[in-house]
Scaffold this active site. Structure first.
Site, PDB file in Angstrom:
ATOM      1  N   ASN A 103      35.308  12.556 113.614  1.00  0.00           N
ATOM      2  CA  ASN A 103      35.315  11.457 112.647  1.00  0.00           C
ATOM      3  C   ASN A 103      36.739  10.937 112.473  1.00  0.00           C
ATOM      4  O   ASN A 103      37.651  11.706 112.147  1.00  0.00           O
ATOM      5  CB  ASN A 103      34.787  11.922 111.288  1.00  0.00           C
ATOM      6  CG  ASN A 103      34.899  10.828 110.234  1.00  0.00           C
ATOM      7  OD1 ASN A 103      34.123   9.875 110.218  1.00  0.00           O
ATOM      8  ND2 ASN A 103      35.885  10.930 109.350  1.00  0.00           N
ATOM      9  N   GLU A 104      36.924   9.652 112.709  1.00  0.00           N
ATOM     10  CA  GLU A 104      38.217   8.982 112.495  1.00  0.00           C
ATOM     11  C   GLU A 104      39.374   9.820 113.032  1.00  0.00           C
ATOM     12  O   GLU A 104      40.435   9.935 112.411  1.00  0.00           O
ATOM     13  CB  GLU A 104      38.425   8.686 111.006  1.00  0.00           C
ATOM     14  CG  GLU A 104      37.446   7.679 110.437  1.00  0.00           C
ATOM     15  CD  GLU A 104      37.805   7.230 109.030  1.00  0.00           C
ATOM     16  OE1 GLU A 104      38.526   7.980 108.329  1.00  0.00           O
ATOM     17  OE2 GLU A 104      37.382   6.139 108.616  1.00  0.00           O
ATOM     18  N   TYR A 114      39.112  -2.267 101.920  1.00  0.00           N
ATOM     19  CA  TYR A 114      40.481  -1.926 102.292  1.00  0.00           C
ATOM     20  C   TYR A 114      41.215  -3.075 102.961  1.00  0.00           C
ATOM     21  O   TYR A 114      42.429  -3.019 103.137  1.00  0.00           O
ATOM     22  CB  TYR A 114      40.494  -0.699 103.204  1.00  0.00           C
ATOM     23  CG  TYR A 114      40.108   0.573 102.495  1.00  0.00           C
ATOM     24  CD1 TYR A 114      40.749   0.960 101.327  1.00  0.00           C
ATOM     25  CD2 TYR A 114      39.104   1.388 102.988  1.00  0.00           C
ATOM     26  CE1 TYR A 114      40.394   2.127 100.665  1.00  0.00           C
ATOM     27  CE2 TYR A 114      38.746   2.562 102.343  1.00  0.00           C
ATOM     28  CZ  TYR A 114      39.393   2.919 101.179  1.00  0.00           C
ATOM     29  OH  TYR A 114      39.045   4.078 100.531  1.00  0.00           O
ATOM     30  N   LYS A 143      32.940   5.862  95.680  1.00  0.00           N
ATOM     31  CA  LYS A 143      32.127   4.916  96.448  1.00  0.00           C
ATOM     32  C   LYS A 143      30.634   5.240  96.394  1.00  0.00           C
ATOM     33  O   LYS A 143      29.823   4.558  97.017  1.00  0.00           O
ATOM     34  CB  LYS A 143      32.593   4.874  97.899  1.00  0.00           C
ATOM     35  CG  LYS A 143      34.002   4.328  98.099  1.00  0.00           C
ATOM     36  CD  LYS A 143      34.345   4.198  99.571  1.00  0.00           C
ATOM     37  CE  LYS A 143      35.766   3.706  99.759  1.00  0.00           C
ATOM     38  NZ  LYS A 143      36.758   4.710  99.367  1.00  0.00           N
ATOM     39  N   TRP A 188      28.799   4.868 102.625  1.00  0.00           N
ATOM     40  CA  TRP A 188      29.776   5.852 102.167  1.00  0.00           C
ATOM     41  C   TRP A 188      29.981   5.623 100.684  1.00  0.00           C
ATOM     42  O   TRP A 188      30.631   4.694 100.283  1.00  0.00           O
ATOM     43  CB  TRP A 188      31.102   5.706 102.935  1.00  0.00           C
ATOM     44  CG  TRP A 188      31.991   6.887 102.697  1.00  0.00           C
ATOM     45  CD1 TRP A 188      33.070   6.959 101.873  1.00  0.00           C
ATOM     46  CD2 TRP A 188      31.845   8.172 103.296  1.00  0.00           C
ATOM     47  NE1 TRP A 188      33.607   8.208 101.915  1.00  0.00           N
ATOM     48  CE2 TRP A 188      32.880   8.986 102.770  1.00  0.00           C
ATOM     49  CE3 TRP A 188      30.941   8.727 104.198  1.00  0.00           C
ATOM     50  CZ2 TRP A 188      33.035  10.319 103.137  1.00  0.00           C
ATOM     51  CZ3 TRP A 188      31.099  10.039 104.563  1.00  0.00           C
ATOM     52  CH2 TRP A 188      32.139  10.824 104.036  1.00  0.00           C
ATOM     53  N   ASN A 241      33.526   3.272 111.411  1.00  0.00           N
ATOM     54  CA  ASN A 241      33.675   3.216 109.963  1.00  0.00           C
ATOM     55  C   ASN A 241      34.388   1.907 109.634  1.00  0.00           C
ATOM     56  O   ASN A 241      35.560   1.739 109.979  1.00  0.00           O
ATOM     57  CB  ASN A 241      34.508   4.394 109.448  1.00  0.00           C
ATOM     58  CG  ASN A 241      33.876   5.740 109.760  1.00  0.00           C
ATOM     59  OD1 ASN A 241      32.720   5.823 110.144  1.00  0.00           O
ATOM     60  ND2 ASN A 241      34.626   6.803 109.580  1.00  0.00           N
TER      61      ASN A 241
END
Length: 762
Positions: A384-385, A445, A540, A519, A439
């Protein structure tokens, strides 16, 4: 036969490095029951200062009253993150990884004793060879899942190999029938031992299949089911019950029960996800496992409540992020039909330590071997990321090796990974797994929420043969903050709802997006955060961290996803109004909604998911609002009260934080004006530099302001110091992924950061 004894009560606990060989009696030790975490409160209160260190759990174990020939295996469901097991003061075994099950054979310690003293040293300190290294959630320490003592005969199914079940079950359709294949791993079988499999219909309990074979170390069996009933997700999560017995003469030595769903699926780049031959777009949520005041130490009822809320919103899939979760939750997903994306905590940053890669591989093996028989799992996530800290040399090879490992163990499921939004579309990482997802946080953001569809159009044009999903999306929503004119970053419940209105509609129109995961389903603990006036938490979620309040966005998705008739008046918590007329917004999955205000019928509107009654007049004082959802002869009702006052209620507006008050200092209008030479950097040790960790830099107000300002001016997303806190020990010069090389010379950005930091004394 196998006997399982729960070992959850009567433990002694202390934050210490002392390993006792007797049960502690002094008052410095606490008496606790499991599950337990020592970060239940300090891991959720903000400040990024929760306890990371060692603690010891101690308990006396009595030898079970079983056959003298039995062996004894301790099973730990989850200990975060490094566990060292001792018996009577002697070190026995270590486990590195906080989210998977592990088992310890302690037979020899009961040979001449009726009782022993078990001590478990737990350490949640960051380790260079244990993932996760850094992440946007709290790494709660403790023995936070079940512990049991298993008594088994010497000949048994092998439950010690990666703490799996000792059997593996798969199936495939064969015309109108289905073939079920069973592999049993047997320890020390005798020549006359047998493995026997009985299959029952879980509804009627009728026997529908039987097969038996001589027991070998690896025993393979196969049987056919006529006209099988398929596992069809939340619509019909039908399971067959397999009883797999290890038999010696007239005695069952060991028995494993497996609930198995027969299903087929595939993902088409143009048409999305298909289950059992029909289009089945996956629309769901991500889930973290913690709760307010409990951390990640959950009981079974907590897991069930979470599942119930996920089903209530109408989701058909769940991403269990970012680590292996409790076996019971996977079992619930099997039973209730949620399609699962399961993954390991290879997240945010790859450590160059070769042992770290070994740890990622071990955690992947544990995830698969321990959860292989859960029919709800369709996807194994390998990372993930992982490029937040940049595309570190060797990362691509490590990802490929993880993907190859998964395929070598399990050829029945698809591999996937969740990419950070900054990863270039042309990255070779996008060619590694079977399918992939990104994502994306446009509208929170950075950018606008309408940028999401632009991104997907661009990706599909570049990669027409790659199936892509949306692994994370969302924005913060604080139920205290409200506005008639919601805007990005105001943290209001209204902006969160507006954002998700756009995203829900977008996803409903694009089945080619194979899966989407909000998310998050629940607010969760992240001690480094300070967002929207709430410390220590990521907000969130569609539901609050205590699971007590469903935000308006919850009902928006329920309108899109659920068949349960309902109507919901939004902005109920925005109760005090000063305007003479307001718009009343209602979410419902019914075709018509009628509105009443103070008993007056304002008429009926037809619509689809969102109904807005404009210019509704309010009297001074209390106004009683009733919405009625109508479908043929069915009606459902929701009510609230709006109070009109002379002046707006100041408590609905989030106080301006210091960072916002100071504003973003855009000191650097043109990076070239600095005449920087990236190859000639100074590193005076008494001053800050890009060789310092992000954590050290942001702890200094001036240095932190410099870093945040430059990221916000030249980076791909807006940030603040509390957000950068999750980067922890990452060096500033490892933040290349925060900048788009197509828009800015990354070397010059780092030269600029370094020059400014070198002006600030430590």
């Amino acid at each position: 036969m196998r006997i399982i004894e729960n070992v959850m009560e009567g433990w002694m606990f202390k934050k210490t490095e002392e390993i006792p060989n007797v049960l502690p009696a002094d008052e410095s030790w606490d008496r606790i029951n499991l599950p337990h975490t020592y970060n239940a409160f300090d891991g959720q209160d903000g400040g990024n200062d929760y306890y990371k260190g060692k603690a010891v759990y101690v308990k006396r174990l009595e030898r079970p009253l079983v056959s003298p020939d039995s062996e004894f295996i301790l099973s730990f469901g989850g200990v975060n993150s490094v566990a060292r097991v001792y018996i009577d003061g002697e070190f026995v075994q270590e486990h590195r990884g906080g989210y998977s099950r592990f088992r310890v054979n302690i037979t020899r310690f009961f040979e001449n004793k009726k009782s022993i003293v078990l001590a478990v040293e737990v350490d949640n300190t960051n380790s260079s060879d244990v993932y996760p290294q850094m992440a946007d959630f709290t790494f709660y320490g403790g023995i936070y899942r079940d512990v049991s003592l298993i008594s088994v005969p010497k000949t048994r199914f092998d439950i010690e190999y990666y703490a799996g079940s000792g059997v593996a079950v798969t199936s495939k359709l064969d015309g109108e029938d289905a073939i079920i294949d069973i592999t049993a791993y047997v320890k020390d079988p005798d020549e006359s031992d047998m493995v026997m499999v009985e299959v029952r219909d879980n509804d009627s309990y009728d026997d529908v299949g039987f097969v038996v074979a001589p027991a070998k170390k690896i025993t393979k069996l196969s049987l056919k089911i006529d006209n099988p009933r398929l596992w069809n997700g939340i619509e019909d999560p039908f399971l067959y019950d397999l009883s797999i017995k290890l038999v010696r003469h007239n005695e069952v030595l060991d028995d494993v029960e497996v609930n198995h769903g027969i299903r087929e699926y595939y993902v088409d780049p143009d048409k999305g996800f298909f289950l059992n031959g029909r289009s089945f777009p996956l629309r769901g949520v991500s889930r973290h496992q913690d709760r307010l005041g409990n951390g990640n130490a959950l009981d079974q009822i907590d897991h069930f409540d979470d599942l119930d809320l996920i089903l209530d919103v109408g989701a058909n899939t769940v991403r269990l992020a970012h680590y292996q979760q409790d076996d019971y939750f996977y079992e619930l997903c099997d039973r209730y039909g949620l399609i699962v994306w399961a993954e390991i905590p290879f997240i945010s940053r790859m450590n160059k330590d070769p042992k770290a890669h070994e740890n990622a591989m071990e955690q992947m093996k544990e995830l698969i071997y321990q959860n292989y028989n859960h029919s709800s799992i369709f996807f194994w996530g390998i990372s993930n990321e992982i490029t937040i800290a940049g595309d570190i040399p060797g990362l691509t090879d490590n990802l490929r090796e993880l993907d190859e490992l998964v395929k070598s163990i399990d050829k029945t499921r698809l591999t996937t990974m969740a990419q950070v939004s900054m990863l270039p579309m042309e990255s070779e990482h996008n060619q590694i797994t079977d399918i992939l997802a990104y994502n994306l946080y446009y509208g929170w953001y950075g950018g606008k929420y309408t940028d999401n569809e632009v991104w997907f159009d661009k990706f599909r044009a570049m990669h027409p043969n790659r199936a892509v999903g949306l692994s994370e999306y969302g924005c913060e929503g604080i139920i205290s903050w409200h506005s008639n004119t919601p805007a990005c970053k105001d943290y209001t419940e209204e902006y969160q709802a507006e954002y998700h209105e756009h995203m829900a509609k977008l996803l409903s129109e694009r089945p080619e997006i194979w899966g989407s995961y909000i998310w998050n389903m629940f607010d969760f603990g992240c001690d480094a955060r300070d967002e929207g006036g709430v410390q220590g938490r990521n907000n969130k979620g569609l539901v609050t961290i205590d699971r007590k309040i469903k935000k308006d966005s919850f009902y928006l998705y329920k309108a899109y996803w659920s068949d349960e008739s309902f109507v919901h008046i939004t902005s109920k918590r925005f109760a005090i109004r000063c305007a003479e007329k307001i718009n009343v917004k209602i979410y419902s999955n019914m075709p018509k909604v009628r509105l009443f205000v103070n008993g007056v019928d304002l008429g009926e509107k037809e619509g689809d998911k969102i109904f807005i009654f404009e210019n509704v007049s309010l009297n001074m004082g209390s106004n009683y609002i009733k919405a009625v959802g109508v479908n043929l002869d069915e009606e459902v009702v929701d009510r609230t009260t709006f109070i009109r006052e002379e002046k707006p209620f100041a408590g609905y507006v989030k106080p301006v934080e210091k960072e916002e008050e100071d504003g973003v200092k855009n000191w650097f209008d043109d990076i070239d004006k600095e005449n920087l030479e990236a190859g000639k950097l100074e590193f005076k040790p008494e001053f800050f530099s890009i060789k310092d960790t992000v954590d050290d830099v942001i702890r200094n107000d001036e240095a932190g302001d410099i870093l945040v300002s430059i990221i916000n001016q030249f980076g791909t997303m807006k940030t603040k110091k509390s957000m950068l806190g999750i980067m922890g020990g990452m060096q500033v010069d490892e933040m290349a992924a925060f900048f788009n090389p197509e828009k800015v010379d990354t070397d010059k950005v780092f030269a600029l950061i370094n020059k400014k930091l070198q002006e600030i004394r430590k």
